[in-house]
Design an enzyme around this catalytic site. Structure first.
Site, PDB file in Angstrom:
ATOM      1  N   ARG A  55       0.858  -1.208   0.000  1.00 65.06           N
ATOM      2  CA  ARG A  55       0.000   0.000   0.000  1.00 65.06           C
ATOM      3  C   ARG A  55       0.884   1.245   0.000  1.00 65.06           C
ATOM      4  NH1 ARG A  55      -4.868   0.366  -1.602  1.00 65.06           N
ATOM      5  NH2 ARG A  55      -5.497  -1.384  -0.283  1.00 65.06           N
ATOM      6  N   GLN A  72      -8.461  -7.645  -8.651  1.00 70.91           N
ATOM      7  CA  GLN A  72      -8.333  -6.196  -8.812  1.00 70.91           C
ATOM      8  C   GLN A  72      -6.918  -5.803  -9.202  1.00 70.91           C
ATOM      9  OE1 GLN A  72     -10.321  -3.400  -8.365  1.00 70.91           O
ATOM     10  NE2 GLN A  72      -9.303  -1.966  -6.994  1.00 70.91           N
ATOM     11  N   ARG A  77       1.659  -6.684  -9.567  1.00 69.51           N
ATOM     12  CA  ARG A  77       2.007  -6.176  -8.230  1.00 69.51           C
ATOM     13  C   ARG A  77       1.930  -7.263  -7.157  1.00 69.51           C
ATOM     14  NH1 ARG A  77      -3.173  -2.921  -5.746  1.00 69.51           N
ATOM     15  NH2 ARG A  77      -4.760  -4.492  -6.230  1.00 69.51           N
ATOM     16  N   HIS A 148       0.307   2.944 -10.544  1.00 68.65           N
ATOM     17  CA  HIS A 148      -0.662   3.388  -9.526  1.00 68.65           C
ATOM     18  C   HIS A 148       0.065   4.129  -8.392  1.00 68.65           C
ATOM     19  CE1 HIS A 148      -3.784   3.236  -6.493  1.00 68.65           C
ATOM     20  NE2 HIS A 148      -4.582   2.546  -7.247  1.00 68.65           N
ATOM     21  N   ASP A 192     -12.197   9.604  -7.238  1.00 71.71           N
ATOM     22  CA  ASP A 192     -11.729   8.407  -7.952  1.00 71.71           C
ATOM     23  C   ASP A 192     -12.108   8.594  -9.422  1.00 71.71           C
ATOM     24  OD1 ASP A 192     -12.018   4.812  -7.268  1.00 71.71           O
ATOM     25  OD2 ASP A 192     -10.917   5.937  -8.796  1.00 71.71           O
ATOM     26  N   GLU A 249      -1.940   8.667 -11.469  1.00 73.21           N
ATOM     27  CA  GLU A 249      -1.567   7.384 -12.072  1.00 73.21           C
ATOM     28  C   GLU A 249      -1.661   7.391 -13.596  1.00 73.21           C
ATOM     29  OE1 GLU A 249      -4.224   4.487 -10.355  1.00 73.21           O
ATOM     30  OE2 GLU A 249      -4.520   5.763  -8.605  1.00 73.21           O
TER      31      GLU A 249
HETATM   32  O1  TA6 Z   1      -6.683   3.854  -8.736  1.00 75.63           O
HETATM   33  C1  TA6 Z   1      -7.905   3.982  -8.103  1.00 75.63           C
HETATM   34  C2  TA6 Z   1      -8.439   2.615  -7.709  1.00 75.63           C
HETATM   35  O2  TA6 Z   1      -8.823   1.872  -8.831  1.00 75.63           O
HETATM   36  C3  TA6 Z   1      -9.579   2.861  -6.728  1.00 75.63           C
HETATM   37  O3  TA6 Z   1     -10.834   2.546  -7.300  1.00 75.63           O
HETATM   38  C4  TA6 Z   1      -9.228   1.984  -5.538  1.00 75.63           C
HETATM   39  O4  TA6 Z   1      -9.773   0.707  -5.700  1.00 75.63           O
HETATM   40  C5  TA6 Z   1      -7.695   2.003  -5.630  1.00 75.63           C
HETATM   41  O5  TA6 Z   1      -7.439   1.853  -7.013  1.00 75.63           O
HETATM   42  C6  TA6 Z   1      -6.986   1.020  -4.739  1.00 75.63           C
HETATM   43  O6  TA6 Z   1      -7.155  -0.270  -5.219  1.00 75.63           O
HETATM   44  P1  TA6 Z   1      -6.431  -1.477  -4.376  1.00 75.63           P
HETATM   45  O7  TA6 Z   1      -6.780  -2.722  -5.096  1.00 75.63           O
HETATM   46  O8  TA6 Z   1      -4.948  -1.187  -4.381  1.00 75.63           O
HETATM   47  O9  TA6 Z   1      -6.977  -1.374  -2.966  1.00 75.63           O
END
Ligand code: TA6
Length: 276
Positions: A55, A72, A77, A148, A192, A249
């Site tokens: 994080r 996600q 990563r 990101h 966001d 990003e």
């Molecule tokens: O970059 C923005 C995003 O897509 C948000 O919607 C939020 O989900 C963030 O990334 C963090 O995602 P993560 O999977 O790292 O918790």
């Protein structure tokens, strides 16, 4: 050039003016310091052992931005990369990492064969990233991607400039398309957004007298701050850390990149820290 140090699964590069640290889990930049200024935000609750994505710093988003068929933000990563080479000099230092398919990536992206290299270069007050994707499969493939990046800032004072007039997809409002009317983006709640057709540089005031300037070869730019409620919901993020970070990003987050067999392509980003 001297050899850079590798300690605890991390590579740190040092020049006379700057340093950068990359965790081999995710080839994840966790720190970039110019002089005494730490530019990267890293949560105090960040988990660095590879069990979950780190994080903060620069999570490598590939081959899927956001939610979708795979987990996600994809797998880049979430897996350990191999260090290919590293060198240091007075003004410049570079480290290069690679990733090939493994059981984990094949589970997320069945059968697809690729060769990824990620190059991190320090040059004076700049940090240059190059994420290269090579199609080593027998078929074309398509992916979305992003750096990101979590930056240190004072969320009450930060102004993200360079996005005026850009259309953006508002993730918090069913992805509806809106237009940035302001000279800069300020924060007072969860933000966001995926800004489209961005012209670089995008800049922001990291502190009272330091500015970060960002350039990239792609035209999407995500701007994110979780604000208080979502901050509380993240175990690897302290409740008040939303006050000290902003994500800006560069990526190709929506259309995606299609690579023919044998083709390769790089997502690039140059960050510069200057004194006002
Ligand atoms: O970059 C923005 C995003 O897509 C948000 O919607 C939020 O989900 C963030 O990334 C963090 O995602 P993560 O999977 O790292 O918790």
């Amino acid at each position: 050039m001297a050899e850079a140090e590798v300690v605890n699964n991390e590579t740190t590069l040092n020049t006379d003016q700057a340093s950068v640290t990359i965790n081999h889990n995710g080839a994840h930049v966790t720190s970039w310091k110019v002089g005494e200024d730490e530019v990267m935000f890293l949560s105090k609750n960040a988990v660095l052992d590879g069990s979950i994505p780190i994080r903060g710093g620069v999570p490598l988003i590939f081959p899927q931005f956001g939610p979708g068929k795979m987990r996600q933000h994809g797998f880049a990563r979430r897996v350990k990369w191999s260090l290919l080479e590293k060198e240091e000099g007075k003004d410049e230092a570079v480290a290069k990492f690679c990733l090939e398919p493994n059981d984990y990536t094949l589970e997320m992206w069945a059968d697809v064969v690729f060769y990824l290299t990620f190059t991190v270069k320090l040059s004076g007050n700049k940090l240059l990233l190059d994420f290269n994707v090579k199609n080593t499969w027998e078929n074309p493939f398509k992916f979305t991607c992003a750096f990101h990046t979590y930056f240190n800032c004072d969320i009450d004072k930060v102004e993200v400039k360079g996005l005026k007039g850009c259309k953006y997809n508002d993730t918090l409002d069913e992805g509806k398309t809106k237009e940035e009317a302001g000279d800069f983006v300020k924060f007072g709640a969860n933000v966001d957004r995926v800004y489209r057709n961005v012209t670089w540089p995008v800049t922001f005031n990291m502190s009272q007298n330091k500015t970060v300037s960002i350039e990239s070869n792609v035209t999407d730019c995500v701007v994110w701050n979780p604000w208080s409620e979502k901050a509380k919901a993240m175990k690897d993020f302290q409740d008040d850390e939303y006050l000290r970070m902003v994500c800006v990003e560069p990526g190709n987050c929506i259309e995606g990149i299609e690579l023919a067999v044998g083709e390769n392509w790089s997502l690039t980003k140059t960050m510069t820290l200057t004194e006002d």
